[in-house]
Design an enzyme around this catalytic site. Structure first.
Site, PDB file in Angstrom:
ATOM      1  N   PRO A 188       0.826  -1.213   0.000  1.00  0.00           N
ATOM      2  CA  PRO A 188       0.000   0.000   0.000  1.00  0.00           C
ATOM      3  C   PRO A 188       0.860   1.263   0.000  1.00  0.00           C
ATOM      4  O   PRO A 188       1.836   1.354   0.723  1.00  0.00           O
ATOM      5  CB  PRO A 188      -0.811  -0.121   1.296  1.00  0.00           C
ATOM      6  N   GLU A 189       0.502   2.198  -0.864  1.00  0.00           N
ATOM      7  CA  GLU A 189       1.189   3.479  -0.925  1.00  0.00           C
ATOM      8  C   GLU A 189       0.263   4.513  -0.284  1.00  0.00           C
ATOM      9  O   GLU A 189      -0.794   4.156   0.240  1.00  0.00           O
ATOM     10  CB  GLU A 189       1.523   3.817  -2.382  1.00  0.00           C
ATOM     11  N   HIS A 207      -4.763 -15.296   9.421  1.00  0.00           N
ATOM     12  CA  HIS A 207      -3.651 -14.351   9.467  1.00  0.00           C
ATOM     13  C   HIS A 207      -3.901 -13.131  10.354  1.00  0.00           C
ATOM     14  O   HIS A 207      -3.231 -12.115  10.209  1.00  0.00           O
ATOM     15  CB  HIS A 207      -3.267 -13.925   8.056  1.00  0.00           C
ATOM     16  N   ARG A 260       1.949 -11.588   5.389  1.00  0.00           N
ATOM     17  CA  ARG A 260       3.417 -11.650   5.356  1.00  0.00           C
ATOM     18  C   ARG A 260       4.069 -11.337   6.702  1.00  0.00           C
ATOM     19  O   ARG A 260       5.280 -11.473   6.836  1.00  0.00           O
ATOM     20  CB  ARG A 260       3.951 -10.672   4.298  1.00  0.00           C
ATOM     21  N   ARG A 280      21.443  14.841  -5.451  1.00  0.00           N
ATOM     22  CA  ARG A 280      21.368  13.388  -5.618  1.00  0.00           C
ATOM     23  C   ARG A 280      21.818  12.975  -7.012  1.00  0.00           C
ATOM     24  O   ARG A 280      21.448  13.591  -7.997  1.00  0.00           O
ATOM     25  CB  ARG A 280      19.926  12.894  -5.392  1.00  0.00           C
TER      26      ARG A 280
END
Ligand SMILES: [Zn+2]
Length: 275
Positions: free
Chosen positions: A2-3, A92, A111, A154
């Protein structure tokens, strides 16, 4: 993973369902999910009310009474569900917040990469993971000049920089590819080779794209469904992510997939030429 738009969607879902709910008990079924002392986590939150759900970057900040906050990071697959107590607990589910109204707020994570940490409200900016975050990608917080100055220092590829949460918070692999396609910038371009015009455009597209994705309830890829079983619809607005071999919407050139900074990266070799 998820962002920002997906985490924001979870935040809104939680806000609509568990605001003002009171914690009766907490069951921690997998203790590694808690950063810090598990007994303290359970003891201190018992009897507290959920007063607000905030977000910073990809982190949820669950505000409880008694001046307590739980920082929750969903990482790869973390999800929240609100269920009646009687409903059997899914395989889970690792943490259960038993609420006094007969419901349970369950945290599920296939996970097991997600983490929760209990802190005093107001000290979140001292927690290293939050402290180092760059600005939120909104017009008022994401400064054009600072973004340009940071990028000029950068040498890494712009794709890699966009994923670095210290530059700007909340972008992951999907939106990074989309933002660069919208900006017509090649993902491998070293940051310090970008022009001011390009960095300005990347900033604008970042703000627009993430806001649009939030409005659509995020992107649903594979089985990712938000806490409340709604799936977002932004996957229908993607232009390059997951579209290898398909014609670019602007120029019909097939979209290519390469690896940049160890991440699969989609781009149009014609619209996003290497300079
Ligand atoms: Zn193109």
């Amino acid at each position: 993973m998820p962002e920002l738009p997906e985490v924001e969607t979870v935040r809104r879902g939680l806000q609509s369902q568990v605001l003002k709910a009171k914690v009766a008990q907490i069951d921690v079924l997998y203790s590694k999910m808690i950063t810090g002392n598990v007994d303290e986590f359970v003891k201190k939150l018992k009897g507290c009310r959920i007063e607000a759900i905030d977000r910073r970057g990809k982190y949820l900040l669950i505000r409880f009474s008694q001046g307590l906050t739980v920082i929750s990071h969903l990482r790869m697959e973390g999800k929240y569900f609100v269920e009646k107590r009687e409903k059997p607990v899914e395989k889970h589910t690792h943490i259960i917040f038993e609420l006094t109204d007969g419901r349970q707020l369950r945290y599920n994570d296939v996970r097991k990469f997600g983490r929760m940490q209990l802190i005093k409200t107001g000290t979140e900016d001292m927690v290293p993971s939050i402290k180092k975050l760059g600005p939120e990608p909104t017009a008022d917080k994401f400064d054009k000049q600072l973004f340009y100055t940071d990028l000029m220092k950068r040498k890494k590829a712009i794709k890699t920089a966009l994923l670095d949460q210290t530059l700007v918070a909340g972008i992951g692999n999907i939106y990074a590819d989309e933002i660069l396609w919208l900006s017509k910038v090649n993902p491998q371009t070293p940051c310090n080779h970008l022009t001011k015009k390009e960095t300005t455009l990347i900033r604008e597209k970042t703000i627009e794209e993430l806001a649009a994705a939030v409005e659509a309830g995020g992107t649903t890829i594979r089985s990712y469904i938000d806490a409340f079983q709604h799936s977002g619809s932004f996957q229908f607005n993607l232009h390059v992510y997951g579209k290898k071999g398909q014609p670019c919407e602007r120029c019909q050139t097939p979209i290519e997939k390469i690896v940049v900074g160890q991440r699969g990266t989609h781009f149009c070799p014609n619209c996003q030429k290497v300079k």
